[in-house]
Design an enzyme around this catalytic site. Structure first.
Site, PDB file in Angstrom:
ATOM      1  N   ILE A  65       0.858  -1.196   0.000  1.00 22.81           N
ATOM      2  CA  ILE A  65       0.000   0.000   0.000  1.00 22.81           C
ATOM      3  C   ILE A  65       0.894   1.247   0.000  1.00 22.81           C
ATOM      4  O   ILE A  65       1.042   1.932   1.016  1.00 22.81           O
ATOM      5  CB  ILE A  65      -0.946   0.032   1.224  1.00 22.81           C
ATOM      6  N   PRO A  66       1.518   1.552  -1.144  1.00 20.31           N
ATOM      7  CA  PRO A  66       2.289   2.793  -1.219  1.00 20.31           C
ATOM      8  C   PRO A  66       1.349   3.979  -1.015  1.00 20.31           C
ATOM      9  O   PRO A  66       0.204   3.960  -1.482  1.00 20.31           O
ATOM     10  CB  PRO A  66       2.843   2.792  -2.642  1.00 20.31           C
ATOM     11  N   HIS A  67       1.807   4.991  -0.299  1.00 15.85           N
ATOM     12  CA  HIS A  67       0.947   6.145  -0.054  1.00 15.85           C
ATOM     13  C   HIS A  67       1.785   7.398   0.136  1.00 15.85           C
ATOM     14  O   HIS A  67       2.971   7.328   0.440  1.00 15.85           O
ATOM     15  CB  HIS A  67       0.044   5.915   1.158  1.00 15.85           C
ATOM     16  N   GLY A  68       1.128   8.537  -0.087  1.00 10.98           N
ATOM     17  CA  GLY A  68       1.823   9.798   0.064  1.00 10.98           C
ATOM     18  C   GLY A  68       0.867  10.978  -0.023  1.00 10.98           C
ATOM     19  O   GLY A  68      -0.293  10.831  -0.394  1.00 10.98           O
TER      20      GLY A  68
END
Length: 153
Positions: A65-68
């Site tokens: 779950i890449p997030h930014g």
């Protein structure tokens, strides 16, 4: 409708993306979000890459779950990606990743993104859901599965 369904659109479901690294995934997400939301691809890429430097967003079991946070983004948005072939992602179990949900939130996000992350963790913890995500062949079917899934209360 769950929180995932509120931030994901059918055009943000990518099936069998053919990339070989995290960097290439983030480039493709940047391009997609630039084309659909008008946020510069470099802003998206830099946000995801800098977060990943703090520690892998790979959960294990072949998911991440890449997030930014992204300047200029008005509301949270998500991108679901199923890769053509798994890629290394520094997940805790050492397994490569094939399913990703990229979460992008406005620069001054509320706790909504934490609620979405929690929901995604629940979703990806289900072996049955992971298997369905890998077996569904049509984008609209996968979108429906994700947006209609019911989290535990």
């Amino acid at each position: 409708m769950n929180l995932i369904g509120k931030i994901l659109t059918p055009d943000h479901v990518l099936l069998d993306l053919d990339v070989s690294s995290k960097k290439r995934v983030f480039e493709q997400v940047g391009l997609l979000v630039e084309n659909t939301r008008g946020i510069a691809r470099s802003e998206i890429f830099d946000s995801l890459f800098s977060r990943e430097k703090l520690g892998s967003t790979g959960l294990g079991q072949g998911v991440a779950i890449p997030h930014g946070r992204a300047r200029g983004l008005k509301e949270a948005t998500g991108v679901f990606i199923r890769l053509k072939a798994p890629i290394p992602f520094d997940a805790p179990d050492g397994k490569p990743v094939q399913c990703l949900f990229v979460l992008l939130v406005p620069e001054h996000a509320t706790d909504l993104h934490l609620q979405v992350l929690s929901e995604l963790a629940q979703l990806f913890s289900s072996r049955q859901m992971r298997e369905q995500m890998l077996s569904i062949r049509m984008r609209d079917e996968l979108y429906q599965l994700l947006s209609e899934w019911t989290p535990n209360a």
